[in-house]
Every structure is written in structure tokens, then in C-alpha cells.
Scaffold this motif. Structure first.
Motif, PDB file in Angstrom:
ATOM      1  N   ARG A 186       0.834  -1.195   0.000  1.00 26.65           N
ATOM      2  CA  ARG A 186       0.000   0.000   0.000  1.00 26.65           C
ATOM      3  C   ARG A 186       0.875   1.255   0.000  1.00 26.65           C
ATOM      4  N   HIS A 187       1.882   1.264   0.851  1.00 24.50           N
ATOM      5  CA  HIS A 187       2.758   2.431   0.945  1.00 24.50           C
ATOM      6  C   HIS A 187       3.511   2.675  -0.357  1.00 24.50           C
ATOM      7  N   ASP A 188       3.852   1.614  -1.064  1.00 23.76           N
ATOM      8  CA  ASP A 188       4.568   1.750  -2.337  1.00 23.76           C
ATOM      9  C   ASP A 188       3.664   2.310  -3.439  1.00 23.76           C
ATOM     10  N   ALA A 205      -7.041   5.366 -12.432  1.00 19.95           N
ATOM     11  CA  ALA A 205      -8.013   4.289 -12.223  1.00 19.95           C
ATOM     12  C   ALA A 205      -7.312   2.985 -11.840  1.00 19.95           C
ATOM     13  N   ALA A 206      -6.201   2.688 -12.530  1.00 15.56           N
ATOM     14  CA  ALA A 206      -5.469   1.456 -12.224  1.00 15.56           C
ATOM     15  C   ALA A 206      -4.880   1.508 -10.810  1.00 15.56           C
ATOM     16  N   LEU A 207      -4.311   2.654 -10.434  1.00 15.09           N
ATOM     17  CA  LEU A 207      -3.751   2.795  -9.091  1.00 15.09           C
ATOM     18  C   LEU A 207      -4.845   2.724  -8.028  1.00 15.09           C
ATOM     19  N   GLN A 208      -5.993   3.319  -8.323  1.00 17.74           N
ATOM     20  CA  GLN A 208      -7.110   3.276  -7.382  1.00 17.74           C
ATOM     21  C   GLN A 208      -7.583   1.829  -7.197  1.00 17.74           C
ATOM     22  N   ASP A 209      -7.639   1.065  -8.279  1.00 15.11           N
ATOM     23  CA  ASP A 209      -8.016  -0.345  -8.184  1.00 15.11           C
ATOM     24  C   ASP A 209      -6.987  -1.142  -7.381  1.00 15.11           C
ATOM     25  N   PHE A 222      -9.107  10.776  -2.935  1.00 12.53           N
ATOM     26  CA  PHE A 222     -10.066  10.222  -3.885  1.00 12.53           C
ATOM     27  C   PHE A 222     -11.257  11.157  -4.093  1.00 12.53           C
ATOM     28  N   ALA A 223     -11.564  11.958  -3.096  1.00 12.92           N
ATOM     29  CA  ALA A 223     -12.626  12.946  -3.265  1.00 12.92           C
ATOM     30  C   ALA A 223     -12.241  13.962  -4.338  1.00 12.92           C
TER      31      ALA A 223
END
Length: 183
Positions: A46-48, A118-122, A102-103
């Protein structure tokens, strides 16, 4: 002579029971250590991801510097946290900062449509699920271990050999109440 043999057999049985109990406690302690290591692996993942996410957002929302700096500061604190209590507090702070980040995507349609974002959020959502599972696994291992060192006869062996209760990974008090939904 027979009495001496009986005493010897009983002493061997007692020694066997102590050794088996001790080994069982060592295995349970190892399971707790392993579970904590799994949490750390997921938190590192997650940190990365976070610096990549921040860099992606920077191009779209450069004037939202305060939000980006809050995410970076929260990540730094989470990376340096030690122990279940400090780690839980730091990770909850980081989760709040990420929610704010994200807001921002709602305010910037181009950012929301960006494939990297989008990919990073997923990936981050997947990490959050893995972290939740790892926390649950850790707490289950702590429960098993703590029960093991507190029940008879293992509590006697645990007391003699220095086994200590472990701390659960818990949410801060303010996050345990019901969720407030306002429209």
C-alpha cells in the motif's frame, strides 16, 4: 523399587506434558509473528502505491497541495509506525488522507478518467482488502495465542517461560461507533 519406578514414569509424563505445552505455545507465538509479518507486507504494498498515486494526481490538481501533502505526511508516519497500536493509528490517519485524495477525483473529471489513476485506485482497493484480511488473520492468531497462554495447564508453562500476551490490531475508539450518513 516399584514406587521409585512409578515416580520416574510420572516425572517423565510431566516432563513430556511440559515440553509439548511449551512447543505448542512456541508454534502459536510463531503464528502471531507470521500474521504480523503478513500485515507488514500488505502495508508496504500500500505504501509503495501511494507515491505513484500522488504523482498522478499532481498533474491534474496541482493547486490541491494541502491534500497531497497530507497524504505524503500520513504515509511517512505509517511507514515509521511500530507495533499494532501505533500502526493502527497511523494507517487510519492514512486512510482518511486517501479518502480526501479520492474525493479530488470527483472534482476533476479528467483525473477520474485517467487510466493510470483508475489502475492505481483499483490496486489500492485490492491492497485495502488484503490488509483487512491480514488484520483479521493476525487478530485470530493473537486470540489463539492469548487463549493458549491463559488456559490451564499452559498458563503455568507460559508463566515459567516468559510468554506474554500480544496486542490486537484495533481501530481507534472514534472509529468504532456507528457510521453517520448525511445527505
Amino acid at each position: 523399587m516399584i514406587a521409585l519406578a512409578v515416580v520416574g514414569v510420572l516425572a517423565l509424563l510431566l516432563l513430556f506434558l511440559v515440553v509439548m505445552t511449551y512447543n505448542g505455545l512456541v508454534r502459536k507465538r510463531g503464528a502471531v509473528d507470521n500474521a504480523w509479518a503478513q500485515i507488514e507486507v500488505q502495508l508496504k504494498r500500500r505504501h509503495d502505491l501511494i507515491p505513484n498515486l500522488v504523482e498522478t494526481v499532481k498533474g491534474y490538481a496541482a493547486h490541491e497541495r494541502g491534500t497531497l501533502e497530507a497524504v505524503i505526511a500520513a504515509r511517512r508516519q505509517a511507514v515509521s509506525a511500530q507495533g499494532p497500536h501505533d500502526q493502527a493509528s497511523a494507517e487510519n490517519l492514512l486512510s482518511g488522507a486517501l479518502k480526501n485524495l479520492f474525493a479530488l477525483s470527483e472534482a476533476y473529471p479528467d483525473l477520474k478518467a485517467n487510466q493510470n489513476f483508475a489502475a492505481l485506485q483499483d490496486e489500492l482497493a485490492t491492497s485495502e482488502n488484503r490488509i483487512a484480511y491480514s488484520r483479521q488473520y493476525y487478530n485470530d492468531a493473537v486470540l489463539t495465542y492469548n487463549n493458549g497462554i491463559q488456559t490451564v495447564p499452559a498458563n503455568i508453562v507460559a508463566g515459567m517461560t516468559g510468554f506474554q500476551a500480544r496486542e490486537y490490531f484495533q481501530a481507534p475508539e472514534e472509529e468504532r461507533g456507528p457510521v453517520q450518513v448525511r445527505f
